[in-house]
Design a protein around this motif. Structure first.
Motif, PDB file in Angstrom:
ATOM      1  N   GLU A 179       0.836  -1.208   0.000  1.00 47.05           N
ATOM      2  CA  GLU A 179       0.000   0.000   0.000  1.00 47.05           C
ATOM      3  C   GLU A 179       0.864   1.249   0.000  1.00 47.05           C
ATOM      4  O   GLU A 179       1.867   1.317   0.700  1.00 47.05           O
ATOM      5  CB  GLU A 179      -0.906   0.006   1.233  1.00 47.05           C
ATOM      6  CG  GLU A 179      -1.812   1.216   1.334  1.00 47.05           C
ATOM      7  CD  GLU A 179      -2.654   1.227   2.596  1.00 47.05           C
ATOM      8  OE1 GLU A 179      -3.448   2.166   2.774  1.00 47.05           O
ATOM      9  OE2 GLU A 179      -2.506   0.282   3.400  1.00 47.05           O
ATOM     10  N   ALA A 180       0.452   2.237  -0.779  1.00 48.66           N
ATOM     11  CA  ALA A 180       1.173   3.516  -0.829  1.00 48.66           C
ATOM     12  C   ALA A 180       0.195   4.665  -0.646  1.00 48.66           C
ATOM     13  O   ALA A 180      -0.964   4.598  -1.059  1.00 48.66           O
ATOM     14  CB  ALA A 180       1.909   3.678  -2.155  1.00 48.66           C
ATOM     15  N   SER A 181       0.688   5.716  -0.013  1.00 47.19           N
ATOM     16  CA  SER A 181      -0.028   6.989   0.061  1.00 47.19           C
ATOM     17  C   SER A 181       0.867   8.045  -0.572  1.00 47.19           C
ATOM     18  O   SER A 181       2.004   8.234  -0.143  1.00 47.19           O
ATOM     19  CB  SER A 181      -0.343   7.358   1.516  1.00 47.19           C
ATOM     20  OG  SER A 181      -0.986   8.613   1.595  1.00 47.19           O
ATOM     21  N   ILE A 182       0.360   8.692  -1.605  1.00 48.15           N
ATOM     22  CA  ILE A 182       1.139   9.675  -2.356  1.00 48.15           C
ATOM     23  C   ILE A 182       0.430  11.017  -2.302  1.00 48.15           C
ATOM     24  O   ILE A 182      -0.738  11.122  -2.693  1.00 48.15           O
ATOM     25  CB  ILE A 182       1.302   9.256  -3.830  1.00 48.15           C
ATOM     26  CG1 ILE A 182       1.873   7.838  -3.939  1.00 48.15           C
ATOM     27  CG2 ILE A 182       2.180  10.250  -4.585  1.00 48.15           C
ATOM     28  CD1 ILE A 182       1.838   7.276  -5.351  1.00 48.15           C
ATOM     29  N   GLN A 183       1.117  12.038  -1.816  1.00 48.03           N
ATOM     30  CA  GLN A 183       0.542  13.388  -1.831  1.00 48.03           C
ATOM     31  C   GLN A 183       1.235  14.210  -2.914  1.00 48.03           C
ATOM     32  O   GLN A 183       2.457  14.302  -2.949  1.00 48.03           O
ATOM     33  CB  GLN A 183       0.680  14.093  -0.483  1.00 48.03           C
ATOM     34  CG  GLN A 183       0.030  15.489  -0.492  1.00 48.03           C
ATOM     35  CD  GLN A 183      -0.193  16.055   0.885  1.00 48.03           C
ATOM     36  OE1 GLN A 183      -0.837  15.415   1.718  1.00 48.03           O
ATOM     37  NE2 GLN A 183       0.333  17.254   1.137  1.00 48.03           N
ATOM     38  N   LEU A 184       0.401  14.799  -3.781  1.00 54.03           N
ATOM     39  CA  LEU A 184       0.905  15.595  -4.897  1.00 54.03           C
ATOM     40  C   LEU A 184       0.372  17.020  -4.812  1.00 54.03           C
ATOM     41  O   LEU A 184      -0.746  17.258  -4.351  1.00 54.03           O
ATOM     42  CB  LEU A 184       0.452  14.988  -6.233  1.00 54.03           C
ATOM     43  CG  LEU A 184       0.829  13.527  -6.511  1.00 54.03           C
ATOM     44  CD1 LEU A 184       0.127  13.046  -7.773  1.00 54.03           C
ATOM     45  CD2 LEU A 184       2.330  13.368  -6.640  1.00 54.03           C
ATOM     46  N   LYS A 185       1.187  17.960  -5.266  1.00 57.35           N
ATOM     47  CA  LYS A 185       0.736  19.341  -5.420  1.00 57.35           C
ATOM     48  C   LYS A 185       0.122  19.479  -6.807  1.00 57.35           C
ATOM     49  O   LYS A 185       0.713  19.069  -7.806  1.00 57.35           O
ATOM     50  CB  LYS A 185       1.908  20.306  -5.272  1.00 57.35           C
ATOM     51  CG  LYS A 185       1.526  21.775  -5.399  1.00 57.35           C
ATOM     52  CD  LYS A 185       2.682  22.684  -5.047  1.00 57.35           C
ATOM     53  CE  LYS A 185       3.827  22.521  -6.036  1.00 57.35           C
ATOM     54  NZ  LYS A 185       4.912  23.487  -5.767  1.00 57.35           N
ATOM     55  N   VAL A 186      -1.093  20.031  -6.873  1.00 58.39           N
ATOM     56  CA  VAL A 186      -1.784  20.170  -8.153  1.00 58.39           C
ATOM     57  C   VAL A 186      -1.328  21.449  -8.829  1.00 58.39           C
ATOM     58  O   VAL A 186      -1.441  22.544  -8.259  1.00 58.39           O
ATOM     59  CB  VAL A 186      -3.313  20.196  -7.951  1.00 58.39           C
ATOM     60  CG1 VAL A 186      -4.024  20.374  -9.288  1.00 58.39           C
ATOM     61  CG2 VAL A 186      -3.775  18.908  -7.271  1.00 58.39           C
ATOM     62  N   PRO A 187      -0.783  21.378 -10.052  1.00 58.20           N
ATOM     63  CA  PRO A 187      -0.329  22.593 -10.755  1.00 58.20           C
ATOM     64  C   PRO A 187      -1.501  23.472 -11.179  1.00 58.20           C
ATOM     65  O   PRO A 187      -2.659  23.050 -11.172  1.00 58.20           O
ATOM     66  CB  PRO A 187       0.420  22.026 -11.962  1.00 58.20           C
ATOM     67  CG  PRO A 187      -0.209  20.693 -12.203  1.00 58.20           C
ATOM     68  CD  PRO A 187      -0.578  20.166 -10.849  1.00 58.20           C
ATOM     69  N   LYS A 238      -3.748  23.720  -3.847  1.00 62.62           N
ATOM     70  CA  LYS A 238      -4.528  22.507  -4.017  1.00 62.62           C
ATOM     71  C   LYS A 238      -3.610  21.291  -3.996  1.00 62.62           C
ATOM     72  O   LYS A 238      -2.546  21.279  -4.606  1.00 62.62           O
ATOM     73  CB  LYS A 238      -5.320  22.543  -5.325  1.00 62.62           C
ATOM     74  CG  LYS A 238      -6.310  21.378  -5.441  1.00 62.62           C
ATOM     75  CD  LYS A 238      -7.211  21.524  -6.661  1.00 62.62           C
ATOM     76  CE  LYS A 238      -8.238  20.384  -6.705  1.00 62.62           C
ATOM     77  NZ  LYS A 238      -9.138  20.493  -7.868  1.00 62.62           N
ATOM     78  N   HIS A 239      -4.049  20.262  -3.260  1.00 64.77           N
ATOM     79  CA  HIS A 239      -3.285  19.022  -3.155  1.00 64.77           C
ATOM     80  C   HIS A 239      -4.220  17.859  -3.473  1.00 64.77           C
ATOM     81  O   HIS A 239      -5.444  17.959  -3.341  1.00 64.77           O
ATOM     82  CB  HIS A 239      -2.728  18.827  -1.741  1.00 64.77           C
ATOM     83  CG  HIS A 239      -1.940  19.991  -1.228  1.00 64.77           C
ATOM     84  ND1 HIS A 239      -0.585  20.122  -1.426  1.00 64.77           N
ATOM     85  CD2 HIS A 239      -2.324  21.097  -0.532  1.00 64.77           C
ATOM     86  CE1 HIS A 239      -0.159  21.240  -0.867  1.00 64.77           C
ATOM     87  NE2 HIS A 239      -1.204  21.851  -0.324  1.00 64.77           N
ATOM     88  N   ILE A 240      -3.619  16.749  -3.867  1.00 64.27           N
ATOM     89  CA  ILE A 240      -4.383  15.516  -4.049  1.00 64.27           C
ATOM     90  C   ILE A 240      -3.604  14.378  -3.414  1.00 64.27           C
ATOM     91  O   ILE A 240      -2.383  14.274  -3.578  1.00 64.27           O
ATOM     92  CB  ILE A 240      -4.664  15.230  -5.540  1.00 64.27           C
ATOM     93  CG1 ILE A 240      -5.573  14.003  -5.685  1.00 64.27           C
ATOM     94  CG2 ILE A 240      -3.380  15.058  -6.349  1.00 64.27           C
ATOM     95  CD1 ILE A 240      -6.113  13.812  -7.102  1.00 64.27           C
ATOM     96  N   ASN A 241      -4.313  13.583  -2.621  1.00 67.77           N
ATOM     97  CA  ASN A 241      -3.701  12.428  -1.977  1.00 67.77           C
ATOM     98  C   ASN A 241      -4.235  11.163  -2.631  1.00 67.77           C
ATOM     99  O   ASN A 241      -5.442  10.970  -2.744  1.00 67.77           O
ATOM    100  CB  ASN A 241      -4.000  12.416  -0.476  1.00 67.77           C
ATOM    101  CG  ASN A 241      -3.214  11.341   0.248  1.00 67.77           C
ATOM    102  OD1 ASN A 241      -3.642  10.200   0.311  1.00 67.77           O
ATOM    103  ND2 ASN A 241      -2.076  11.718   0.793  1.00 67.77           N
TER     104      ASN A 241
END
Length: 331
Positions: free
Chosen positions: A32-40, A84-87
């Motif tokens: 299992e992975a949790s990835i947090q990204l910054k939305v451009p 804005k972020h997306i996990n």
């Protein structure tokens, strides 16, 4: 960050990564992975069901390797404050074996390896290295249940029959059976921040009564006590720890010899586990063998916080402890 996240084999998201964590345990099949990204500013389109992979440079290595591949985006959670972020919640593709149910009927004498190949064929799952688990299994009637539960039952019965301990793993080559403790590189845990040791009588067993399928004809009335194939006790442990009795009811056990063997395997004294935190070794998986202060131990669970100065937390136990806890555990 020296890690790469690739979506659908064509979208490279490295510049958007804010954090990545990985979790693995002998209690679960799917990495299992949790990835947090910054939305451009131009936006980012990611949806559950898309293919995804995570790569990184191994500890003390120089070139990237796959850490989770093939993976699938399982859930997306967006938030919007000043930025804005997306996990993303991501699993390797064994998650389909956890979330899907089916029915299978198997005759006696097949092995766990052969049954795994049957599951994979029915579900069109690519297979990698599947060693021969060797031990013949009893007839099995698996009614509607998760396929993962069937795989687990097969592998537990293999151990009860005297076989090796295996766990399923998804790799870029396909679904494989990994023999616990068989990793070629055994890491010595030295860059450690904290080690805690737990020693407890919780889980200790000094006496075992075994009920097997051979007793069924003797159960003439619900009002009568159970008839046991074997009663096994430890002459060494009982004087020190007292009587801690377990009843093992197992339809796969058909003879007195098998019942005695199972009972002896279940006997155990003080339970000892270790919790370790320290510098991340990002390729460590549950089931791997490590060395701690000269002791060879098995990783029962691991949590990686990936980064240029990554961090990990491990739960460790002996090979025998792992066998009793995960393969010979009777409720």
């Amino acid at each position: 960050m020296s890690y790469e996240v690739v979506l659908e084999d064509k979208y490279y998201l490295r510049e958007l990564i804010e954090s990545i964590s990985l979790k693995d345990s002998l209690d679960q099949i799917s990495y299992e992975a949790s990835i947090q990204l910054k939305v451009p500013s131009e936006g980012l389109s990611i949806a559950p069901g898309q293919n995804i992979r995570i790569s990184g440079v191994p500890y003390s290595g120089t070139t990237k390797v796959h850490l989770l591949n093939p993976g699938v985006v399982w859930a997306c959670n967006s938030s919007n404050k000043s930025t804005k972020h997306i996990n993303l919640q991501v699993y390797d593709k064994t998650i389909y074996l956890v979330k899907s149910e089916d029915e299978f009927l198997f005759p006696a004498k097949g092995t766990a390896s052969q049954r795994l190949k049957k599951y994979a064929k029915e579900w069109k799952i690519q297979l990698g290295n599947v060693p021969d688990t060797k031990k013949e299994l009893n007839k099995a009637t698996y009614r509607a249940q998760a396929i993962y539960n069937m795989i687990t039952a097969d592998l537990r019965e293999t151990v009860k029959a005297g076989g090796e301990m295996y766990i399923p793993r998804m790799t870029p080559a396909g679904l494989e059976l990994f023999r616990i403790g068989s990793n070629t590189t055994v890491w010595k845990l030295e860059a450690i921040e904290e080690v805690s040791q737990l020693r407890t009588l919780e889980g200790a067993i000094t006496k075992v009564k075994v009920i097997g399928s051979g007793d069924e004809s003797k159960q003439t009335s619900e009002d009568l006590p159970s008839q046991f194939l074997a009663v096994v006790k430890s002459a060494d442990l009982i004087p020190k720890l007292g009587t801690l009795q377990k009843i093992a009811q197992d339809g796969d056990i058909k003879t007195v010899a098998a019942a005695n063997k199972l009972g002896k395997a279940m006997l155990t004294g003080i339970q000892e586990t270790f919790s370790v935190s320290g510098l991340d070794i990002n390729t460590l998986r549950a089931g791997d063998k490590v060395e701690l202060s000269g002791m060879g131990l098995i990783v029962m669970s691991v949590s990686h916080e990936l980064g240029d100065s990554g961090h990990m937390s491990l739960e460790l136990g002996s090979m025998e402890y792992v066998k009793r806890r995960y393969f010979l555990n009777y409720g």
